[in-house]
Design a protein around this motif. Structure first.
Motif, PDB file in Angstrom:
ATOM      1  N   SER A 183       0.845  -1.180   0.000  1.00 55.84           N
ATOM      2  CA  SER A 183       0.000   0.000   0.000  1.00 55.84           C
ATOM      3  C   SER A 183       0.887   1.240   0.000  1.00 55.84           C
ATOM      4  CB  SER A 183      -0.933   0.021   1.216  1.00 55.84           C
ATOM      5  OG  SER A 183      -0.184   0.080   2.413  1.00 55.84           O
ATOM      6  N   PRO A 392      -8.077   0.138   5.074  1.00 53.79           N
ATOM      7  CA  PRO A 392      -8.544   0.119   3.688  1.00 53.79           C
ATOM      8  C   PRO A 392      -9.201  -1.191   3.274  1.00 53.79           C
ATOM      9  CG  PRO A 392      -6.141   0.030   3.798  1.00 53.79           C
ATOM     10  CD  PRO A 392      -6.623   0.324   5.171  1.00 53.79           C
ATOM     11  N   ASP A 393      -9.039  -2.264   4.064  1.00 57.95           N
ATOM     12  CA  ASP A 393      -9.728  -3.507   3.746  1.00 57.95           C
ATOM     13  C   ASP A 393     -11.214  -3.431   4.100  1.00 57.95           C
ATOM     14  OD1 ASP A 393      -8.973  -3.302   6.420  1.00 57.95           O
ATOM     15  OD2 ASP A 393      -9.033  -5.473   6.733  1.00 57.95           O
ATOM     16  N   ARG A 396     -12.313   1.573   1.845  1.00 58.86           N
ATOM     17  CA  ARG A 396     -11.258   1.952   0.919  1.00 58.86           C
ATOM     18  C   ARG A 396     -11.155   3.470   0.802  1.00 58.86           C
ATOM     19  NH1 ARG A 396     -13.351  -2.696  -3.175  1.00 58.86           N
ATOM     20  NH2 ARG A 396     -15.293  -1.845  -2.344  1.00 58.86           N
ATOM     21  N   GLY A 397      -9.979   3.914   0.411  1.00 52.15           N
ATOM     22  CA  GLY A 397      -9.778   5.337   0.194  1.00 52.15           C
ATOM     23  C   GLY A 397      -9.200   6.088   1.367  1.00 52.15           C
ATOM     24  N   ARG A 426     -20.271  -1.405   0.973  1.00 52.54           N
ATOM     25  CA  ARG A 426     -19.380  -1.469  -0.179  1.00 52.54           C
ATOM     26  C   ARG A 426     -20.113  -2.104  -1.358  1.00 52.54           C
ATOM     27  NH1 ARG A 426     -16.261  -3.457   4.026  1.00 52.54           N
ATOM     28  NH2 ARG A 426     -16.425  -5.607   3.258  1.00 52.54           N
ATOM     29  N   GLU A 428     -19.413  -3.181  -5.510  1.00 54.21           N
ATOM     30  CA  GLU A 428     -18.371  -3.302  -6.527  1.00 54.21           C
ATOM     31  C   GLU A 428     -18.803  -4.229  -7.647  1.00 54.21           C
ATOM     32  OE1 GLU A 428     -14.785  -4.943  -4.896  1.00 54.21           O
ATOM     33  OE2 GLU A 428     -15.888  -6.043  -3.362  1.00 54.21           O
ATOM     34  N   ASP A 448     -17.816   3.022  -1.981  1.00 56.25           N
ATOM     35  CA  ASP A 448     -17.905   2.756  -0.547  1.00 56.25           C
ATOM     36  C   ASP A 448     -18.507   3.967   0.165  1.00 56.25           C
ATOM     37  OD1 ASP A 448     -16.548   0.502  -1.252  1.00 56.25           O
ATOM     38  OD2 ASP A 448     -14.750   0.898  -0.062  1.00 56.25           O
ATOM     39  N   SER A 483     -10.628  -0.385 -10.213  1.00 59.25           N
ATOM     40  CA  SER A 483      -9.689  -1.470  -9.938  1.00 59.25           C
ATOM     41  C   SER A 483      -9.212  -2.102 -11.234  1.00 59.25           C
ATOM     42  CB  SER A 483     -10.329  -2.552  -9.060  1.00 59.25           C
ATOM     43  OG  SER A 483     -10.736  -2.050  -7.817  1.00 59.25           O
ATOM     44  N   ASN A 496      -6.024  -0.701  -6.743  1.00 66.32           N
ATOM     45  CA  ASN A 496      -7.183   0.147  -6.463  1.00 66.32           C
ATOM     46  C   ASN A 496      -6.782   1.618  -6.529  1.00 66.32           C
ATOM     47  OD1 ASN A 496      -8.982  -1.963  -5.987  1.00 66.32           O
ATOM     48  ND2 ASN A 496      -8.467  -2.079  -3.820  1.00 66.32           N
ATOM     49  N   THR A 498      -8.462   5.282  -5.834  1.00 65.21           N
ATOM     50  CA  THR A 498      -9.642   5.789  -5.146  1.00 65.21           C
ATOM     51  C   THR A 498      -9.664   7.311  -5.134  1.00 65.21           C
ATOM     52  OG1 THR A 498      -8.527   5.779  -2.996  1.00 65.21           O
ATOM     53  CG2 THR A 498      -9.693   3.771  -3.638  1.00 65.21           C
ATOM     54  N   ASN A 513      -3.866   1.577  -3.651  1.00 63.92           N
ATOM     55  CA  ASN A 513      -3.666   0.375  -2.855  1.00 63.92           C
ATOM     56  C   ASN A 513      -3.336  -0.776  -3.798  1.00 63.92           C
ATOM     57  OD1 ASN A 513      -5.134  -2.276  -1.682  1.00 63.92           O
ATOM     58  ND2 ASN A 513      -4.216  -1.112  -0.020  1.00 63.92           N
TER      59      ASN A 513
END
Length: 520
Positions: A183, A392-393, A396-397, A426, A428, A448, A483, A496, A498, A513
């Motif tokens: 990261s 971030p898991d 995110r961001g 989230r 996606e 997110d 992504s 990723n 963001t 990330n």
């Protein structure tokens, strides 16, 4: 047609839609309480007719027959169509099936996985009455293990017409993974992570994993082991060990936490399980610099603290049945009750729901996740080592602890405190980018929305003179991102990118990330 190929057109026409008409249960076997079996079927009049509903009703009735010791019982659906009314009358007939015994179960193709791991998914053993439906359900459970590329289960005549042999032919697939992650943020620089996991450890069906995370502000070490077939039953016994050190906000203070958690997990329904656990947690705040705010300074002065708790988690997961590999639903709800010794008394509640499906010829994967948690103390108070600090898991961001309550003040005081509550949603999608398939590159979009909030009045009263506590209320942050998924030579890689659409001026964003993993 053309010189080098043919064009084939499939015409699909939707038939007439029927609703469920009258539902009756009859028995051609003496001594059977049809009312009891009708209640077990749970098939009701009205609604759109769905063959899978009838199939599930039959499975429940045959399962009840086995529980009552009624051998060689089958349930035969008899359907009568009413064209004018647009209904289908369903009669579930309990009949006596052929007296066929399972002679033996032969398993082939398992080079690593032990036979007993496959056999544990059968509810039928040698000498039991042969029930084709039970064998099909066993095949579904074997496939749902995730250990095999294929699992074919067939029956053939045994040494006599009254006996059958069950043949199980499996093809193993990789069940282990090694993951390397990275990261980057403009404030904290680069971080790295390594993890190893094996879902079929030594071919015993056991789960074993450990992880090391050396991010810029966090070092995490974890170990987990699960035995899923304790005493040869569908009973899981395992433990988790975890140790974390955080170098919070450029080393103005450090935190140390650890947890030892043994647990027991067992089924409570076809697709639901219950986990019972004990947790012993350790927390300490050390190396507090002079520039740290009053809240963390006061929490560090408390020294070491141990929390002792009992907890449970209810898990519903459609993957366990394995009927629809393209769609999955998972729901978790758990609570931990501290006060069994230790220094505090509190209730910690967490919930998580996931829905995933594949659409457009299974080329696009859609996924939605909703999760949250709450901490409520009645003895003692939460500290920065206990409160929710999202990484971030989860959201995110932003960096770990990048959103939520903070203590700010003159001289650069800017302490991330975490919150007693959090909620994150989230969304996606993963899809092809139109590149040649051999490149192994696909794309994704995500959105997110979430927040971390809530501090007790006792915590707020510890604020240092001249300082301010900010972001204590619910303030939703919004993040969008793109992504890139690449099946590279070193393993699947995900990048990723963001952008925070809505954030607080005190937040710590993370715009990039990277994760790399490989399987074996």
């Amino acid at each position: 047609s053309s010189r080098d190929g043919y064009q084939v057109t499939f015409k699909i026409t939707e038939g007439q839609q029927f609703s469920v008409g009258q539902v009756n249960t009859i028995s051609e076997v003496d001594g059977v309480d049809t009312a009891e079996f009708e209640r077990a079927a749970r098939l009701r009049q009205g609604g759109v007719y769905n063959p899978s509903d009838v199939d599930n009703a039959i499975a429940r009735m045959e399962r009840l027959a086995a529980q009552k010791g009624l051998n060689f019982i089958t349930v035969e659906p008899r359907i009568v169509r009413n064209e004018r009314e647009g209904t289908l009358d369903v009669t579930l007939a309990i009949t006596r099936g052929p007296r066929v015994i399972v002679e033996r179960i032969d398993i082939e193709g398992n080079q690593t996985t032990l036979d007993r791991v496959v056999r544990s998914e059968f509810r039928t053993v040698e000498g039991d009455p042969f029930n084709p439906r039970a064998i099909r359900e066993s095949a579904e459970r074997i496939r749902a293990l995730g250990f095999f590329n294929k699992a074919d289960v067939d029956a053939r005549e045994g040494s006599s017409p009254q006996q059958v042999i069950i043949d199980v032919d499996v093809e193993e697939k990789p069940t282990g993974s090694i993951s390397f992650g990275g990261s980057y943020s403009t404030q904290n620089g680069f971080g790295a992570a390594f993890s190893f996991s094996e879902r079929n450890f030594l071919g015993r069906g056991q789960a074993f994993s450990f992880r090391i995370n050396t991010a810029a502000d966090t070092q995490q070490y974890g170990l987990r082991f699960v035995e899923p077939g304790l005493f040869g039953r569908d009973l899981s016994l395992g433990f988790t060990l975890a140790y974390t050190e955080t170098d919070n906000d450029n080393a103005v203070f450090d935190t140390t936490t650890g947890v030892f958690q043994p647990f027991l997990e067992f089924p409570v329904a076809e697709q639901a399980r219950l986990q019972l656990r004990y947790s012993l947690d350790y927390g300490e705040i050390t190396s507090v610099d002079a520039g740290v705010g009053g809240i963390v300074t006061a929490e560090a002065a408390e020294g070491e603290r141990f929390d002792s708790s009992l907890g449970y988690t209810y898990i519903f997961d459609t993957e366990r049945k394995g009927l629809d590999p393209n769609t999955r639903y998972r729901f978790e709800f758990g609570q931990d009750f501290a006060g069994l010794g230790g220094d505090t008394t509190f209730v910690k509640t967490s919930a998580k729901a996931i829905a995933q499906t594949m659409v457009w010829n299974e080329e696009v994967t859609l996924r939605a996740t909703l999760e949250g948690g709450a901490l409520n103390y009645t003895k003692g108070d939460s500290r920065v080592t206990d409160r929710f600090l999202l990484g971030p898991d989860v959201m995110r961001g932003f960096t770990t602890g990048g959103i939520g309550p903070r203590e700010i003040g003159p001289g650069g005081i800017d302490d991330s405190l975490g919150g007693n509550f959090y909620a994150v949603a989230r969304f996606e999608a993963e899809f092809p980018l139109g590149l040649p398939e051999e490149y192994g590159i696909t794309g994704g979009l995500f959105y997110d929305i979430g927040s971390v909030w809530g501090l007790s009045d006792a915590t707020k009263n510890k604020v240092g003179a001249g300082n301010t506590v900010v972001s204590t209320g619910f303030d939703a942050r919004h993040v969008v991102g793109f992504s890139i998924f690449w099946k590279s030579a070193i393993g699947p890689l995900r990048l990723n990118f963001t952008e925070a659409l809505q954030k607080s001026k005190w937040d710590e964003p993370q715009n990039f990330n990277l994760t790399i993993s490989t399987q074996f």
